[in-house]
Design an enzyme around this catalytic site. Structure first.
Site, PDB file in Angstrom:
ATOM      1  N   ASP A  85      31.323  58.463  37.252  1.00 35.35           N
ATOM      2  CA  ASP A  85      29.947  58.781  37.340  1.00 35.35           C
ATOM      3  C   ASP A  85      29.324  57.988  38.508  1.00 35.35           C
ATOM      4  O   ASP A  85      29.243  56.950  38.792  1.00 35.35           O
ATOM      5  CB  ASP A  85      29.117  58.410  36.225  1.00 35.35           C
ATOM      6  CG  ASP A  85      27.603  58.854  36.393  1.00 35.35           C
ATOM      7  OD1 ASP A  85      27.183  59.548  37.199  1.00 35.35           O
ATOM      8  OD2 ASP A  85      26.991  58.813  35.156  1.00 35.35           O
ATOM      9  N   GLU A 143      37.612  34.662  55.916  1.00 31.39           N
ATOM     10  CA  GLU A 143      38.534  34.747  55.091  1.00 31.39           C
ATOM     11  C   GLU A 143      39.669  35.860  55.294  1.00 31.39           C
ATOM     12  O   GLU A 143      40.329  36.267  54.418  1.00 31.39           O
ATOM     13  CB  GLU A 143      37.947  34.693  53.606  1.00 31.39           C
ATOM     14  CG  GLU A 143      36.722  35.727  53.093  1.00 31.39           C
ATOM     15  CD  GLU A 143      36.214  35.182  52.023  1.00 31.39           C
ATOM     16  OE1 GLU A 143      36.965  35.354  50.898  1.00 31.39           O
ATOM     17  OE2 GLU A 143      34.975  35.245  51.831  1.00 31.39           O
ATOM     18  N   CYS A 200      33.501  33.104  50.792  1.00 34.10           N
ATOM     19  CA  CYS A 200      32.194  33.367  51.357  1.00 34.10           C
ATOM     20  C   CYS A 200      31.283  32.438  51.638  1.00 34.10           C
ATOM     21  O   CYS A 200      30.269  32.720  52.292  1.00 34.10           O
ATOM     22  CB  CYS A 200      31.634  34.619  50.412  1.00 34.10           C
ATOM     23  SG  CYS A 200      32.745  35.803  50.012  1.00 34.10           S
ATOM     24  N   THR A 214      33.731  47.796  46.004  1.00 36.91           N
ATOM     25  CA  THR A 214      32.880  46.687  46.603  1.00 36.91           C
ATOM     26  C   THR A 214      33.421  46.075  47.702  1.00 36.91           C
ATOM     27  O   THR A 214      33.624  44.863  48.215  1.00 36.91           O
ATOM     28  CB  THR A 214      32.841  45.206  45.510  1.00 36.91           C
ATOM     29  OG1 THR A 214      34.258  45.072  45.317  1.00 36.91           O
ATOM     30  CG2 THR A 214      32.021  45.821  44.413  1.00 36.91           C
ATOM     31  N   SER A 240      33.996  36.111  37.816  1.00 35.15           N
ATOM     32  CA  SER A 240      33.433  35.650  39.322  1.00 35.15           C
ATOM     33  C   SER A 240      31.780  35.796  39.142  1.00 35.15           C
ATOM     34  O   SER A 240      31.117  35.005  39.612  1.00 35.15           O
ATOM     35  CB  SER A 240      33.829  36.563  40.449  1.00 35.15           C
ATOM     36  OG  SER A 240      33.434  36.031  41.567  1.00 35.15           O
ATOM     37  N   HIS A 298      23.826  35.700  48.467  1.00 37.67           N
ATOM     38  CA  HIS A 298      25.246  36.304  48.970  1.00 37.67           C
ATOM     39  C   HIS A 298      25.210  37.805  48.030  1.00 37.67           C
ATOM     40  O   HIS A 298      25.096  37.758  46.830  1.00 37.67           O
ATOM     41  CB  HIS A 298      26.211  35.157  48.547  1.00 37.67           C
ATOM     42  CG  HIS A 298      27.632  35.877  48.616  1.00 37.67           C
ATOM     43  ND1 HIS A 298      28.188  36.537  49.688  1.00 37.67           N
ATOM     44  CD2 HIS A 298      28.775  35.940  47.722  1.00 37.67           C
ATOM     45  CE1 HIS A 298      29.421  36.962  49.339  1.00 37.67           C
ATOM     46  NE2 HIS A 298      29.721  36.703  48.296  1.00 37.67           N
ATOM     47  N   LYS A 339      21.200  40.547  39.689  1.00 34.19           N
ATOM     48  CA  LYS A 339      21.164  39.627  38.494  1.00 34.19           C
ATOM     49  C   LYS A 339      20.729  38.296  38.804  1.00 34.19           C
ATOM     50  O   LYS A 339      20.200  37.469  37.882  1.00 34.19           O
ATOM     51  CB  LYS A 339      22.809  39.778  37.970  1.00 34.19           C
ATOM     52  CG  LYS A 339      22.987  41.027  37.365  1.00 34.19           C
ATOM     53  CD  LYS A 339      24.596  40.951  37.052  1.00 34.19           C
ATOM     54  CE  LYS A 339      25.185  42.173  36.461  1.00 34.19           C
ATOM     55  NZ  LYS A 339      26.459  42.198  35.750  1.00 34.19           N
ATOM     56  N   ASN A 367      30.421  44.631  51.184  1.00 29.43           N
ATOM     57  CA  ASN A 367      30.780  43.237  51.314  1.00 29.43           C
ATOM     58  C   ASN A 367      31.474  42.937  52.477  1.00 29.43           C
ATOM     59  O   ASN A 367      32.344  43.487  52.985  1.00 29.43           O
ATOM     60  CB  ASN A 367      31.634  42.979  49.902  1.00 29.43           C
ATOM     61  CG  ASN A 367      31.895  41.385  49.904  1.00 29.43           C
ATOM     62  OD1 ASN A 367      31.183  40.486  50.657  1.00 29.43           O
ATOM     63  ND2 ASN A 367      32.667  40.963  48.950  1.00 29.43           N
TER      64      ASN A 367
HETATM   65  N1  COA Z   1      24.989  54.291  35.302  1.00 31.13           N
HETATM   66  C1  COA Z   1      24.555  53.365  35.788  1.00 31.13           C
HETATM   67  N2  COA Z   1      25.026  52.124  35.688  1.00 31.13           N
HETATM   68  C2  COA Z   1      26.320  52.251  35.089  1.00 31.13           C
HETATM   69  C3  COA Z   1      27.055  53.704  34.795  1.00 31.13           C
HETATM   70  C4  COA Z   1      26.496  54.462  35.135  1.00 31.13           C
HETATM   71  N3  COA Z   1      26.918  55.940  34.681  1.00 31.13           N
HETATM   72  N4  COA Z   1      28.240  53.321  34.245  1.00 31.13           N
HETATM   73  C5  COA Z   1      28.418  51.868  34.390  1.00 31.13           C
HETATM   74  N5  COA Z   1      27.239  51.061  34.825  1.00 31.13           N
HETATM   75  C6  COA Z   1      27.223  49.960  35.033  1.00 31.13           C
HETATM   76  C7  COA Z   1      27.766  49.139  34.106  1.00 31.13           C
HETATM   77  O1  COA Z   1      26.798  48.844  32.748  1.00 31.13           O
HETATM   78  C8  COA Z   1      28.007  47.663  34.746  1.00 31.13           C
HETATM   79  O2  COA Z   1      26.428  47.163  34.864  1.00 31.13           O
HETATM   80  P1  COA Z   1      26.275  45.585  34.349  1.00 31.13           P
HETATM   81  O3  COA Z   1      26.978  44.715  35.407  1.00 31.13           O
HETATM   82  O4  COA Z   1      25.076  45.303  34.594  1.00 31.13           O
HETATM   83  O5  COA Z   1      26.698  45.460  32.938  1.00 31.13           O
HETATM   84  C9  COA Z   1      28.269  47.849  36.209  1.00 31.13           C
HETATM   85  O6  COA Z   1      27.849  49.425  36.261  1.00 31.13           O
HETATM   86  C10 COA Z   1      29.747  47.942  36.616  1.00 31.13           C
HETATM   87  O7  COA Z   1      30.511  48.482  35.508  1.00 31.13           O
HETATM   88  P2  COA Z   1      31.578  47.696  35.080  1.00 31.13           P
HETATM   89  O8  COA Z   1      32.389  48.572  33.849  1.00 31.13           O
HETATM   90  O9  COA Z   1      31.600  46.456  34.651  1.00 31.13           O
HETATM   91  O10 COA Z   1      32.571  48.040  36.412  1.00 31.13           O
HETATM   92  P3  COA Z   1      34.046  47.503  36.762  1.00 31.13           P
HETATM   93  O11 COA Z   1      34.826  47.229  35.492  1.00 31.13           O
HETATM   94  O12 COA Z   1      34.510  48.726  37.224  1.00 31.13           O
HETATM   95  O13 COA Z   1      34.004  46.324  37.555  1.00 31.13           O
HETATM   96  C11 COA Z   1      33.186  44.589  39.434  1.00 31.13           C
HETATM   97  C12 COA Z   1      32.881  46.332  38.712  1.00 31.13           C
HETATM   98  C13 COA Z   1      32.113  44.427  40.351  1.00 31.13           C
HETATM   99  C14 COA Z   1      33.678  43.802  38.509  1.00 31.13           C
HETATM  100  C15 COA Z   1      34.457  44.956  40.237  1.00 31.13           C
HETATM  101  O14 COA Z   1      34.182  46.061  40.999  1.00 31.13           O
HETATM  102  C16 COA Z   1      34.883  43.761  41.116  1.00 31.13           C
HETATM  103  O15 COA Z   1      35.447  43.048  40.572  1.00 31.13           O
HETATM  104  N6  COA Z   1      34.582  43.534  42.199  1.00 31.13           N
HETATM  105  C17 COA Z   1      34.863  42.440  43.164  1.00 31.13           C
HETATM  106  C18 COA Z   1      33.856  41.536  42.818  1.00 31.13           C
HETATM  107  C19 COA Z   1      33.819  40.141  43.885  1.00 31.13           C
HETATM  108  O16 COA Z   1      33.978  40.445  44.993  1.00 31.13           O
HETATM  109  N7  COA Z   1      33.785  39.130  43.375  1.00 31.13           N
HETATM  110  C20 COA Z   1      34.061  37.969  44.190  1.00 31.13           C
HETATM  111  C21 COA Z   1      33.067  37.775  45.312  1.00 31.13           C
HETATM  112  S1  COA Z   1      31.639  36.743  44.740  1.00 31.13           S
END
Ligand code: COA
Length: 388
Positions: A29, A79, A111, A152, A201, A233, A242, A275
């Site tokens: 979505d 990095e 970062c 991301t 993370s 960041h 958040k 990012n």
């Molecule tokens: N409409 C609105 N929001 C939606 C949605 C929709 N249709 N479907 C899902 N969401 C929301 C979820 O509720 C969730 O929100 P929340 O974080 O507030 O709970 C968010 O979208 C992400 O969904 P999720 O299922 O958790 O996503 P994912 O499992 O695909 O993973 C990350 C998302 C960010 C964890 C992943 O992209 C990642 O690991 N990125 C790298 C992060 C990083 O770089 N970290 C290190 C540096 S600090």
């Protein structure tokens, strides 16, 4: 003596992916990416852009407005290193034609890299107030096609001039730092893509924010209401949202609205660039300054986080006339010059950039005249050129 940020330069490569296109291609979505992750576009680096070329291009945004002979220090945080030994900053120094007496090196802690470069530069200028320092954060965030982290990704660089009596942000004394040896995100030497436990993370990032923000306020005898803005960041903008929710959790309506509004201004550039690891916090700063409405003397809190993990909260005060150092129209133009990629085009460019070209193969760039780019390897030595 006040020391701080005097100039800011921003660069991002000339290609991007629209998150709605990516969501459709991944059977997601679009609102998950747009709202749930908080990203609408991400810049994509092809084979011709790397940490060096992007750092050169970011610094060129202000280089003709500074006295190059006064630059005594050049530190590059990344990095996305291009060599295990030689510092990326040496290539940058040559392209910028800085004097040979400059002290220059590269730093790494995920970062957090640009923040530590900035702190080293601040201390350097305090000892040598007649000199200035250039600090650069330059990165390509790569997780891989069809991974959970794909949404991301991003690419870009921020360069800043640090100087006594700065024109943009005077850095306050003191900081609160916190570190723990954990494995939330890392990139092994044999991999061009990062490994990440995204949920873990996020949890550590928020824990470290709570700790360092509370410690900083205690140390400086400040209250949350004293901050005109708190910036973060932003590996993806939802992460900062958040943290900002935590910051305003116990605040009245006026303070909550003020910090929500400043956060909205600070995330606009990251929302379109994605990012950029070391430079992400400073892209938030640029975005806040260009899109917010802060008056001189405003207190800005900055939360820096590097996986692995190291965090720091510190603050600065906006200097009167800071607006004159910004060029919002030029930054907008930089974003708008980008060519939108179809998902198959992005996948091809992304995968091609996972390896270096064969030795001797000359690369050409399709970016604008004046842009520096990685032109390939000659005798295994990286070549950087300017488009003429
Ligand atoms: N409409 C609105 N929001 C939606 C949605 C929709 N249709 N479907 C899902 N969401 C929301 C979820 O509720 C969730 O929100 P929340 O974080 O507030 O709970 C968010 O979208 C992400 O969904 P999720 O299922 O958790 O996503 P994912 O499992 O695909 O993973 C990350 C998302 C960010 C964890 C992943 O992209 C990642 O690991 N990125 C790298 C992060 C990083 O770089 N970290 C290190 C540096 S600090």
């Amino acid at each position: 003596m006040q020391v701080g940020i005097d100039k800011i330069g921003f660069f991002t490569p000339n290609k991007y992916v629209d998150m709605v296109d990516l969501a459709h291609a991944r059977n997601q979505d679009p609102n998950k990416f747009l709202i749930g992750i908080g990203q609408s576009e991400m810049s994509v680096a092809d084979q011709t852009q790397d940490a060096v070329s992007m750092g050169i291009n970011a610094t060129l945004r202000y280089l003709d407005r500074i006295d190059k002979d006064k630059v005594g220090l050049l530190v590059l945080g990344t990095e996305s290193g291009i060599d295990q030994s030689k510092s990326a900053s040496l290539f940058v120094k040559t392209a910028l034609k800085l004097k040979p007496e400059v002290r220059t090196f590269e730093v790494k802690e995920a970062c957090f890299g640009l923040t530590v470069a900035l702190m080293v530069a601040r201390d350097f200028v305090r000892v040598h107030p007649e000199q200035t320092a250039i600090v650069i954060g330059s990165d390509i965030a790569r997780y891989g096609v069809k991974t959970r982290g794909e949404v991301t990704q991003g690419a870009g660089s921020i360069s800043m001039l640090v100087k006594a009596t700065p024109s943009i942000l005077a850095l306050n004394n003191g900081h609160s730092a916190y570190s723990e040896d954990i494995n939330d995100f890392w990139r092994p030497n044999d991999s061009r893509v990062a490994l990440v436990d995204g949920k873990y993370s996020t949890q550590i990032y928020l824990d470290f924010f709570k700790k360092t923000f509370a410690d900083y306020k205690k140390q400086k005898d400040l209250a949350t209401k004293d901050f005109a803005a708190i910036i973060y960041h932003l590996p993806f903008t939802k992460m900062g949202l958040k943290a900002n929710r935590i910051a305003v959790a116990d605040q009245d309506e006026t303070n909550t609205k003020k910090l929500q509004s400043s956060f909205e201004s600070s995330k606009l550039l990251s929302n379109r660039v994605g990012n950029i690891y070391t430079a992400s916090l400073y892209l938030s700063l640029l975005s806040l300054l260009e899109n917010g409405n802060l008056s001189a003397g405003s207190l800005v809190g900055l939360f820096s986080y590097g996986s692995g993990a190291m965090a720091e909260f510190y603050s600065g005060k906006l200097v009167a006339g800071y607006e004159q150092e910004l060029d919002r129209a030029a930054d907008e133009k930089m974003l708008n010059r980008r060519q939108k990629l179809s998902i198959p085009e992005y996948e091809h460019i992304f995968n091609e950039a996972l390896t270096d070209p064969a030795d001797g193969q000359e690369l050409t760039s399709d970016d604008e005249v004046g842009t520096w780019y990685f032109a390939g390897l000659r005798d295994h030595i990286r070549q950087y050129k300017k488009i003429i």
